[in-house]
Motif scaffolding. Sequence first.
Motif, PDB file in Angstrom:
ATOM      1  N   LEU A 166       0.809  -1.216   0.000  1.00  0.00           N
ATOM      2  CA  LEU A 166       0.000   0.000   0.000  1.00  0.00           C
ATOM      3  C   LEU A 166       0.843   1.268   0.000  1.00  0.00           C
ATOM      4  N   VAL A 167       0.267   2.313  -0.599  1.00  0.00           N
ATOM      5  CA  VAL A 167       0.841   3.662  -0.580  1.00  0.00           C
ATOM      6  C   VAL A 167      -0.257   4.609  -0.115  1.00  0.00           C
ATOM      7  N   THR A 168       0.024   5.435   0.881  1.00  0.00           N
ATOM      8  CA  THR A 168      -0.992   6.358   1.363  1.00  0.00           C
ATOM      9  C   THR A 168      -1.050   7.601   0.478  1.00  0.00           C
ATOM     10  N   THR A 169      -2.223   8.235   0.451  1.00  0.00           N
ATOM     11  CA  THR A 169      -2.444   9.417  -0.385  1.00  0.00           C
ATOM     12  C   THR A 169      -3.270  10.440   0.386  1.00  0.00           C
ATOM     13  N   ALA A 170      -3.380  11.634  -0.171  1.00  0.00           N
ATOM     14  CA  ALA A 170      -4.183  12.695   0.441  1.00  0.00           C
ATOM     15  C   ALA A 170      -5.628  12.566  -0.029  1.00  0.00           C
ATOM     16  N   GLY A 171      -6.286  11.473   0.358  1.00  0.00           N
ATOM     17  CA  GLY A 171      -7.674  11.237  -0.025  1.00  0.00           C
ATOM     18  C   GLY A 171      -7.812  10.330  -1.231  1.00  0.00           C
ATOM     19  N   GLY A 172      -9.078   9.962  -1.518  1.00  0.00           N
ATOM     20  CA  GLY A 172      -9.361   9.043  -2.615  1.00  0.00           C
ATOM     21  C   GLY A 172      -9.085   9.635  -3.978  1.00  0.00           C
ATOM     22  N   MET A 173      -9.446  10.899  -4.208  1.00  0.00           N
ATOM     23  CA  MET A 173      -9.223  11.512  -5.518  1.00  0.00           C
ATOM     24  C   MET A 173      -7.731  11.631  -5.815  1.00  0.00           C
ATOM     25  N   ASN A 174      -6.925  11.864  -4.783  1.00  0.00           N
ATOM     26  CA  ASN A 174      -5.481  11.913  -4.963  1.00  0.00           C
ATOM     27  C   ASN A 174      -4.954  10.553  -5.410  1.00  0.00           C
ATOM     28  N   ALA A 175      -5.522   9.475  -4.843  1.00  0.00           N
ATOM     29  CA  ALA A 175      -5.131   8.132  -5.259  1.00  0.00           C
ATOM     30  C   ALA A 175      -5.494   7.892  -6.720  1.00  0.00           C
ATOM     31  N   LEU A 176      -6.715   8.271  -7.124  1.00  0.00           N
ATOM     32  CA  LEU A 176      -7.135   8.104  -8.518  1.00  0.00           C
ATOM     33  C   LEU A 176      -6.253   8.927  -9.456  1.00  0.00           C
ATOM     34  N   SER A 177      -5.905  10.136  -9.017  1.00  0.00           N
ATOM     35  CA  SER A 177      -5.065  11.008  -9.840  1.00  0.00           C
ATOM     36  C   SER A 177      -3.702  10.386 -10.094  1.00  0.00           C
ATOM     37  N   PHE A 178      -3.062   9.875  -9.034  1.00  0.00           N
ATOM     38  CA  PHE A 178      -1.769   9.214  -9.209  1.00  0.00           C
ATOM     39  C   PHE A 178      -1.884   8.034 -10.170  1.00  0.00           C
ATOM     40  N   CYS A 179      -2.963   7.274 -10.030  1.00  0.00           N
ATOM     41  CA  CYS A 179      -3.140   6.089 -10.883  1.00  0.00           C
ATOM     42  C   CYS A 179      -3.283   6.482 -12.347  1.00  0.00           C
ATOM     43  N   MET A 180      -4.122   7.475 -12.623  1.00  0.00           N
ATOM     44  CA  MET A 180      -4.310   7.903 -14.015  1.00  0.00           C
ATOM     45  C   MET A 180      -3.006   8.427 -14.607  1.00  0.00           C
ATOM     46  N   MET A 181      -2.272   9.220 -13.834  1.00  0.00           N
ATOM     47  CA  MET A 181      -1.015   9.764 -14.339  1.00  0.00           C
ATOM     48  C   MET A 181       0.012   8.667 -14.576  1.00  0.00           C
ATOM     49  N   ALA A 182      -0.003   7.632 -13.731  1.00  0.00           N
ATOM     50  CA  ALA A 182       0.966   6.545 -13.869  1.00  0.00           C
ATOM     51  C   ALA A 182       0.671   5.655 -15.067  1.00  0.00           C
TER      52      ALA A 182
END
Length: 474
Positions: free
Chosen positions: A175-191
């Motif tokens: 797991l990697v922690t993020t600043a909320g759910g949208m931040n997690a989705l943002s990292f995923c889309m960019m990756a």
Amino acid sequence: MKNDFLYIEISNQLGELIKKQILQPGDRLPSVRNLCQEYGISMNTAKRIFLELEAQSLIESIPQSGYYVCRQPVRRLPLPDISNPSGKISNKEPEELISRVYANIGNTALTRFSVGVPANELLPLAKLNKELINATRNLADGGTAYETLQGNEKLRRAVAARSIYWGGNLQEVDLVTTAGGMNALSFCMMALAKAGDTIAIESPCYPGTLQLAKSLGLKVLELPTHPITGIEIAALKKVVTKINLCLLVPNFNTPLGSYMPEENKQAIVHLLAEHKVPLIEDDIYGDLYFSGHRPSCCKAFDTEGMVLWCSSVSKTLAPGYRVGWVAPGKFKDKILKLKLVHAISAPAITQEAVANFLTSGHYENHLRQFRRILHSNYQHYTESIAAYFPEGTKTSRPQGGLSIWVEFDKGINTTELFELAMKQKISIAPGRMFSLQDQFENCMRLSIGLSWSEDLKRKLKLLGNLAKQIKASR
């Protein structure tokens, strides 16, 4: 043709047993497998029979339990139609409408049916405040120091331990922690994608997801979605060779509240893996099931690391804490690099506070009570909508989550309804917000995360009267 005949015949037979009260409200129906054996039909035909009976408001599905005769069949309205997006890429984002709706996100003078988060009075604020104080005492430097790049170890360990409930069997290292759910989705889309790539999503879809994809230059392909079972697998199969990634909310998505059956999750994971298409799974509502057990996730069927499982406590515990996480599978290194560039660290104090809350037993106690409230709210909402909204209104039947989807007939435009409702200090989320195409203009999402009261019932009645006014003026 034979299966079509059997599907209609058996649906009618079971429907008559229910209407004549031979099968009583609350009675359990045979399982899909038993129905297949009893009538000599295929699994698909049996599932089609149950979907038809659900559409007629005669039965309901309880996750991990089975199908039951509805306890209040008279009060239940028909299901909304399966969505039918054009199948073409579109970027007609209703920016002005979204801005007008979310401009009032913190306006407590309004009845905010438009905001899909729990009301403050439904959250364990006193216990959370204690955990914040404990976090400042227990963390090095009082929580002012940076966390490690991967995030608070105690939080990751707590989230990993809870994954056993849905078949994830994660470890903190996953797991990697993020600043909320949208931040997690943002990292995923960019990756996973670059500008010009195509992402497949459900339709209707959360506006924030649409805006995020568009801001990154992605082409959004909206797919037909059933209000009970989620995305149509046949539609995904037709386009799987044309997409670069897929984002789904299998458990109680907003706005429909649909719940994807376990076999569908497994089929989608295998289909996408076969074509090397990564799946971003947004499981932010997974803990908010109304009955039965915690539903499984697509990640539980991931054997190749192609599913990036994202979640947070924004819809269950503390929207403003901005504590989320992602289990990115084989894409972990890419996510960590993006986090280093864009964030360095997620907030240490709130991560520690949430970790303590998850491990103390308070979280499960809170969820049990919160789920009961949401289920009760859903029942209150559907009764009020059936009583006060215009004839021909349809509603979704969420089995969890925070929202209910309302579909009027074509004569009622919910953007117009929004304007009228705002004059009465009522805010709704018009359906056009949930698509980049010209659709859902006769639909709206209502949040069920408010505290039920006679005043809330009165506001729903007023909303129904406003809709009737629009219909009468046509």
